[in-house]
Structure formats: C-alpha cells, structure tokens
Design an enzyme around this catalytic site. Structure first.
Site, PDB file in Angstrom:
ATOM      1  N   ASN A 264       5.964  10.171   0.215  1.00 45.06           N
ATOM      2  CA  ASN A 264       6.626  10.985   1.135  1.00 45.06           C
ATOM      3  C   ASN A 264       7.993  11.167   0.648  1.00 45.06           C
ATOM      4  O   ASN A 264       8.392  10.575  -0.535  1.00 45.06           O
ATOM      5  CB  ASN A 264       6.631  10.499   2.535  1.00 45.06           C
ATOM      6  CG  ASN A 264       7.396   8.945   2.522  1.00 45.06           C
ATOM      7  OD1 ASN A 264       7.540   8.306   1.570  1.00 45.06           O
ATOM      8  ND2 ASN A 264       8.114   8.777   3.513  1.00 45.06           N
ATOM      9  N   CYS A 266      11.088  10.069   0.965  1.00 40.68           N
ATOM     10  CA  CYS A 266      11.929   8.866   0.478  1.00 40.68           C
ATOM     11  C   CYS A 266      11.245   7.684  -0.102  1.00 40.68           C
ATOM     12  O   CYS A 266      11.942   6.865  -0.467  1.00 40.68           O
ATOM     13  CB  CYS A 266      12.657   8.423   1.823  1.00 40.68           C
ATOM     14  SG  CYS A 266      14.131   9.598   2.431  1.00 40.68           S
ATOM     15  N   GLY A 267       9.886   7.952  -0.477  1.00 40.56           N
ATOM     16  CA  GLY A 267       9.273   6.885  -1.355  1.00 40.56           C
ATOM     17  C   GLY A 267       8.605   5.855  -0.802  1.00 40.56           C
ATOM     18  O   GLY A 267       8.149   4.886  -1.476  1.00 40.56           O
ATOM     19  N   GLU A 268       8.903   5.551   0.639  1.00 39.15           N
ATOM     20  CA  GLU A 268       8.319   4.321   1.160  1.00 39.15           C
ATOM     21  C   GLU A 268       6.915   4.402   1.620  1.00 39.15           C
ATOM     22  O   GLU A 268       5.989   3.515   1.890  1.00 39.15           O
ATOM     23  CB  GLU A 268       9.092   4.014   2.488  1.00 39.15           C
ATOM     24  CG  GLU A 268       9.007   4.641   3.523  1.00 39.15           C
ATOM     25  CD  GLU A 268       9.518   6.021   3.800  1.00 39.15           C
ATOM     26  OE1 GLU A 268       9.331   6.556   4.816  1.00 39.15           O
ATOM     27  OE2 GLU A 268      10.182   6.576   2.796  1.00 39.15           O
ATOM     28  N   PRO A 430      13.605   4.634   5.835  1.00 41.18           N
ATOM     29  CA  PRO A 430      15.052   4.788   5.946  1.00 41.18           C
ATOM     30  C   PRO A 430      15.325   4.808   7.385  1.00 41.18           C
ATOM     31  O   PRO A 430      14.254   5.387   8.101  1.00 41.18           O
ATOM     32  CB  PRO A 430      15.106   6.159   5.282  1.00 41.18           C
ATOM     33  CG  PRO A 430      14.196   6.512   4.418  1.00 41.18           C
ATOM     34  CD  PRO A 430      13.193   5.692   5.155  1.00 41.18           C
TER      35      PRO A 430
END
Length: 777
Positions: A264, A266-268, A430
């Site tokens: 996604n 933001c990478g989480e 985030p």
C-alpha cells in the site's frame, strides 16, 4: 479535547448532515456512530453489548480505528472503510493496462489509496509485436496513472495516494530510480524498489547484475553500482524507498496462498493483487499508569482486553465495508487480514522514563509488542471458535509459516485446534492525523518530532491567532511537575536521535508484527553518503522488511521552526521572495508573517528573449510562447511572457495567463513555482502524448516550455530543478547547520491545505502538524 483535536474532528471525522449542520453533536456521538455500525454484523441479541464495548474501547482515545473507519462507518455513504489496496497485476497489453487504470480510478473515487507493481510492463524500446513499434515503457504509463490521480482528486474526493514498485532487475529500474528528479513528475506516487535477497548478495560480492525482461538481458552492470544509485537518489530526494521483497514473501502467513509484489502507499501492508489493508491502533500513551515514576507501567491485562475488543471491531469492518471492486471484496473476505498496531509508543516510553532507542526502551517495546501480538492472535482464535476461520485457512501450512512458528506454543495449539479468523493481524500504520486527534501523542512508533510548536488558527472572523501545541508526554509532565521544570534526559526528539536508534526500535517492533511497518528514519542533513548507505545495509542485516529515510535539504524543504530553541519560535519562518540581487531595505517589508515587495522590478526598453513554437495535438494552430528576460548581476531571469495563437478558443485564458505569470515574474524572487503549478495542471478530457511522453494538459505543456527556457538561460540548474536563488537564502538566515545556519531550524514542506510550514515526514508519509492534513490518511 484540545483545540487541534477539535479542528481535526470537525474537518475529518464529525458527521454532518446534507445542509452542513452537525449530526454528531459530541465526540461521544461519533464513537457511538462508529460502534453501532461495526456491531451490526453481530447476532441481534449481542449487538447492543458489543456496541457498548466498542464505544468503551474508543473512549479516551485508547483504541483508534483508522481514519476511513472513523469518517465513514455509520454514515450511509458509498465509501470504503479500508485504507488502501494493492491493485491487480497489470497485463503487458494496452487493453489490460487501461482496464487496470479504470479499476484504479474507481478505487480512488471511494477514497482508497492504491499500490501497483509496474515490473510487469515491458521496458522502453522493447518491440511491440504485430504493431511495428517500440514500447514506451512503464514510466510513461505511470505518468498516466499520476494524471488520473490528480483528476480524481479534483473531482472532490480526498487526496489520492499511490505506491509504485519496480523489481531491481527490470531494465527500466535506473529510469525509475531517477524519475522524481524531474520537477513535478509523479508527484502522486511514492516509489519503492523491490530488492531481492539475490541482489543483496550480489551487492555484498560486488558481482554483476543483469537487467532482464521476458528472458532477454537488456543490460549488465555491477550490483553495487545499482545499489549506490538507489541510495544516492534517496540521499538527495528521499525516494525511492527499499522493500526487501523476498523477506516479505518468506515471512508472510499466507505464503502458501499468494505472492506479493507491491505494498500500500506507505508500505506497512504488503499485499497480493486486490489485497486490502484494514488498519487500527492501540494508543499506548493512554495506557501508562503512574507516569514519570519508578512504578510507571502499562497493565498487560488491560492491554490484552483492549486488543481483544479492537480485533473484533476490525474483523467486523470486513463485513460492514463497501468495496470499489468485486475482486477486492473477495480477497478481503477470503483472508480477512487486519492490521492492528500502536501509536504513542515514544510518549509511552518517555512516561516510563526510558530513552527512545536505549536498551531499557527496547526491553519495554519487546514486552509490550509481544503482549499485543499474543492477545491479537488469541482474540482472532476466539472469533474463529464462534464464526469460523478465514476461508483459505489450511492448518498445517499456516502453522508451518516462518512468523507463526515463532508464536508461543499455547497460541499455536489454539490455532491448530480452532483455526484463526484473520490470516494476518498486526501492522504499524501511519497515524499522523489520528495521533493529533488523540491529543498530539507521538505518531506510530516514531520518536517525538518536537516537544512543542506554535500553530496559527483561523478564526470565524477571518483573523488568525497563535496557539502553542505540546507533545502529549510533555504536557503531562508539566501538569505534574510544573511548566518551569526542565525535561529529564529521557525526553528525546527526532532531531537528537542517531539513525541506529531508529533502526533498533523498528527491528524490535518488527519481531512481533506479522505484516510490516510504516516508519521514516530521519537523518541529519550533514550525514555522509557512506554513513547513509550503511543505514540500508544495517536495516537488511537486522531483519527489516523495508527501509525509508528522510534527509532534510534545501531541495526538498522550507522552514519549520520548533520551540526547542531558548526563545519560542513559530511554526513558520517566512520565506522571503528574494531577487537575484538583494533590493534596498525599503523595497521589502513584512506583515503578519508575509514578506511583500513594495514595487515590481523595472522594465528596460529592450529585453532579450526567445519565442517558442508549441504544437498541441488537439489544436489546429500552433501556439507561440515568447519569454523575455531581465539581466541582474550578469544573470538572466524571466520578466514577462506572451502567448499567441490563431485559435481564438484560447484567447481569453491566454491573456489572463500571460498577465498573471508576468506579474509574478516582475515581483522577483524564486518564481520557479510557476513551472511546478503549470505542470501539475491536468485536463479532465485527457492530455496528449508529446515526444514519447504523456503531458496531462496544454497548460502543463506551456509549463514545460517555461521550464526549459529557465534551464537554457541558466535561471535554474538542469536535471535537479534547483533555483539559482537557493544560494541567496543565506540572506534570510536559512543556511543548514553544516553551513553555519541555525541548528534549531528544520527544513520541511508547507502544507498544501493550510499553507503552514508544518509538514512532518514520518512513517513514510507527510502530515501537517498545523491542521492534520495527511497525504496517506
């Protein structure tokens, strides 16, 4: 609630009726709305009881569902409650590419961020069989996605967020790495390189590395040279990030059912095609008992009870939410993955008197995160007893997974006996906006960015007042010990930490997170390149799934002044509009934080200039653009512009455009923003292909002409787009500490919503500390 929390509630999470009047009269009404909506999928006789438990969990900001849930649940609106999606694999055909573009538009229309792997598209220059042409390459189609995202945003939806990934062996990877060096390009994307274990081994051995597609090797280079290129771009531009993709797939609980190539925005959340991320956070700062004493602690029983309720609420979202596409609904319901994480970690550490990154803090982090992980898995097992496991659950395969095998034996035994409701349960997302909403607690697992800052609040009468915003832990400390008491040494902020502290905390948390982590490792502006590279190598060696860094620089930032200095500063240090030669003092004045020039630059009788011919494909007549310059201190700077064409359709707006741009030019200073603004304009009817590249509008094409003129005349530097006037910012005292500037000043961007210089880069995302605007939530 604090003022900033009230503002965010009003703007983002409070439900209003169609006429604009509030439907949620109090914050408790918002909690009740969300809780009631999530309890609707429970058995009728249990709905009221579960709604009460959900309300209780959210009260006091202890459990914070992600912003999509807070804003959308119980509203009746046609929106998704999932934050983000990874879209389907892009076929290497024109039909498939634009079908995926349509799906992306439909998803973003409902407010979902998206991630895409562009590695499936053939490289630039590869033959297109049957057409007799060469492929334009993945980046040209990324430009199309970028324009689409701007179009959707302009139609009234929230700001779009996109992630683009590309494999480290794709022939166009070097162009991908350099893509954002071009000002205004791919601004709606975050970029990350998919780095394989084989590539990291080749880097270590300084071996050759093939860039190949479809079995054809297009180029061979040294792996270490490519690695240096990736890290050099990140050093200069903060992108691309790095995703250790083999590690992600090896540690995926669903390794037996899916392969991941993207995340996604933001990478989480590394996700398979059509995968969706559902997010929520436990506010650790709100759970600390006896803060700032030797008895400070988080009650693990309370934490476990809260986690059990949170997991149930999030599992219900899977059934309550709308989905933009059928494939997304099928994927979500087949695997029921959720991403429960934490926020307020740094404040919780401070309140327990542990310095962020210290051994004491890492011990607490491991204790808390293990308790959260254990409780989350057991909560999911409890739901499976009642409602059944996720449809793709295969006990032997699931229990053999690399991550699941590290769980306590009693947890694995419970999974073996009853199954588990959610394939993956934990993630660190985030939380910039919801953390501000919760009283300015530290965001996610990030350190405290600033102990305090000053924000400007717009009042109903149009005036502004300033208010001081303190970090949650700082405020609590002052409430207990008094405002004049000096902060102890366990108070530490992002400006004071070494990169090793960031990595140590992220690694400690990753051990107990089955998905991934959104985090930014902030590094000082004067860090050496070799030390910067070592951060990525260390991150890989310590078992991280990805790494994102941010190094402040003049290229990327403006000024945010923090209250750490001996005398209070404001969040905004005005950026003066300086001409190439500083004018006399009487020509510049300041009022309310804005710098004005009292008179424009004077026009000479004769000016040097150039006229450019622009042939826009949609117009029958060429457009002629004349740009005249003024000479100052031996340098040329743009002074005026004229746009002419036989096509009278453009007459009114071209006259308006030339007058406005010329007025800006004549005020002097750094006028390069004109280029960026024009290049960001898109035409909802579609742009055009020019010289093998997609240009989103005629205005964007004019912006490119102006940009090229500025480069050719030496007003801005080629490639990096840095204005010549950057060098004169020293006149305003804006030099970095390494050059003798003020060490209390940190360079960050202005907010696109409120204009304040308050954009903080954390968790792989940018959030405004002044108004709560976020690019990711």
């Amino acid at each position: 609630m604090k003022s900033i929390a009230e503002q965010i509630w009003e703007m983002k999470y409070r439900l209003h009726k169609a006429d604009g009047t509030p439907a949620d009269l109090t914050l408790a009404d918002s909690w009740a709305r969300v809780a009631t909506a999530l309890a609707e999928v429970e058995a009728p006789e249990m709905r009221e009881a579960w709604a009460a438990r959900f309300r209780e969990a959210m009260a006091g900001f202890r459990f914070l569902p992600a912003g999509r849930i807070l804003a959308g649940a119980g509203t009746g609106r046609d929106v998704t409650l999932f934050n983000c999606f990874v879209m389907g694999e892009i076929p290497d055909t024109m039909e498939g590419i634009f079908e995926n573009l349509k799906e992306a538009a439909l998803t973003m229309q409902q407010g979902g961020g998206i991630g895409y792997d562009f590695s499936t598209l053939r490289p630039k220059g590869a033959p297109v069989l049957g057409v007799g042409a060469d492929a334009s390459g993945p980046l040209s189609f990324m430009d199309v996605w970028d324009a689409m995202c701007r179009t959707i945003m302009s139609a009234g939806a929230r700001r779009g967020a996109m992630m683009a990934t590309m494999a480290c062996d794709h022939p166009d990877i070097e162009a991908f790495i350099d893509a954002k060096r071009e000002p205004g390009r791919l601004t709606m994307f975050n970029l990350s390189v998919l780095v394989s274990d084989a590539f990291m081994a080749a880097v270590k051995a300084d071996a050759d590395w093939n860039l190949a597609f479809g079995g054809t090797v297009y180029k061979t280079l040294k792996a270490r040279a490519l690695w240096d290129k990736i890290t050099a771009a990140t050093f200069a531009w903060a992108e691309p990030g790095v995703i250790f993709i083999d590690r992600i797939n090896a540690r995926n609980n669903l390794y037996y059912a899916e392969t991941i190539h993207a995340t996604n925005p933001c990478g989480e959340q590394p996700l398979p095609p059509y995968g969706a991320c559902l997010l929520g956070s436990i506010n650790l700062a709100a759970l600390v008992k006896a803060p700032f004493t030797d008895k400070a602690r988080i009650d693990e029983v309370e934490l476990a009870d809260l986690v059990h309720v949170a997991v149930r609420a999030m599992d219900n979202v899977v059934d309550v939410s709308r989905f933009p596409l059928p494939g997304q609904r099928h994927e979500a319901q087949a695997k029921r993955r959720i991403g429960l994480g934490v926020t307020g970690l740094a404040d919780a550490l401070i309140m327990c008197r542990a310095r962020y990154g210290s051994e004491a803090s890492l011990k607490l982090i491991r204790t808390w995160m293990k308790a959260l992980s254990r409780a989350a898995y057991l909560a999911s097992v409890d739901i499976a007893k009642e409602k059944g496991p996720f449809p793709l659950f295969v006990a032997d395969a699931y229990l053999a997974g690399e991550t699941v095998s590290t769980l306590d034996k009693d947890v694995r035994d419970a999974i073996a006996k009853h199954g588990i409701r959610n394939a993956l349960v934990t993630s660190i997302a985030p939380t910039g906006t919801i953390s501000l909403f919760a009283g300015n607690v530290s965001s996610g697992i990030e350190p405290v960015f600033a102990y305090s800052y000053t924000r400007k609040v717009l009042l109903p009468d149009g005036t502004r007042r300033e208010e001081r915003v303190e970090d949650y832990a700082v405020e609590k400390f002052h409430e207990i010990f008094g405002a004049e008491t000096a902060l102890p040494d366990y108070f530490v902020n992002a400006q004071e930490l070494a990169p090793a502290d960031h990595i140590a905390v992220q690694a400690a948390v990753q051990d107990f997170i089955d998905s991934s982590i959104s985090k930014t490792i902030n590094v000082p502006a004067d860090i050496s390149f070799d030390a910067f590279k070592d951060i990525y190598t260390t991150a890989y060696e310590m078992g991280l799934k990805g790494c994102t860094t941010y190094r402040p620089s003049d290229v990327r930032g403006s000024v945010l002044a923090l209250d750490e200095a001996p005398k209070p500063e404001t969040t905004e240090a005005a950026q003066p509009a300086l001409p190439l030669a500083a004018p006399a003092a009487h020509e510049i004045y300041e009022k309310d934080g804005v710098v004005y020039m009292s008179k424009p630059l004077e026009r000479e009788t004769v000016l040097p200039g150039f006229t450019y011919k622009l042939q826009w494909p949609e117009s029958d007549h060429a457009i002629y653009i004349t740009i005249n310059d003024i000479l100052q201190d031996g340098r040329r700077r743009p002074f005026e512009i004229f746009i002419n064409s036989k096509n009278m359709e453009h007459y009114a707006w071209t006259v308006a455009l030339t007058r406005m741009i010329s007025a800006v030019f004549r005020r002097g200073g750094d006028v390069t923003f004109v280029v960026e603004e024009l290049k960001a304009v898109f035409d909802p009817r579609g742009g055009s292909w020019m010289k093998g590249r997609y240009v989103p509008s005629l205005l964007a094409a004019i912006g490119e002409v102006i940009e090229q003129h500025m480069i050719d005349t030496g007003f801005i530097a080629a490639k990096d787009g840095r204005p010549v006037t950057e060098a004169l910012r020293a006149v305003a005292g804006e030099r970095p500490p390494s050059e003798g500037g003020d060490p209390t000043v940190t360079r960050l961007k202005g907010c696109p919503r409120c204009g304040e210089r308050g954009m903080v880069r954390q968790e792989g995302c940018e959030t405004c500390t002044a108004c709560g605007f976020s690019k990711c939530s």
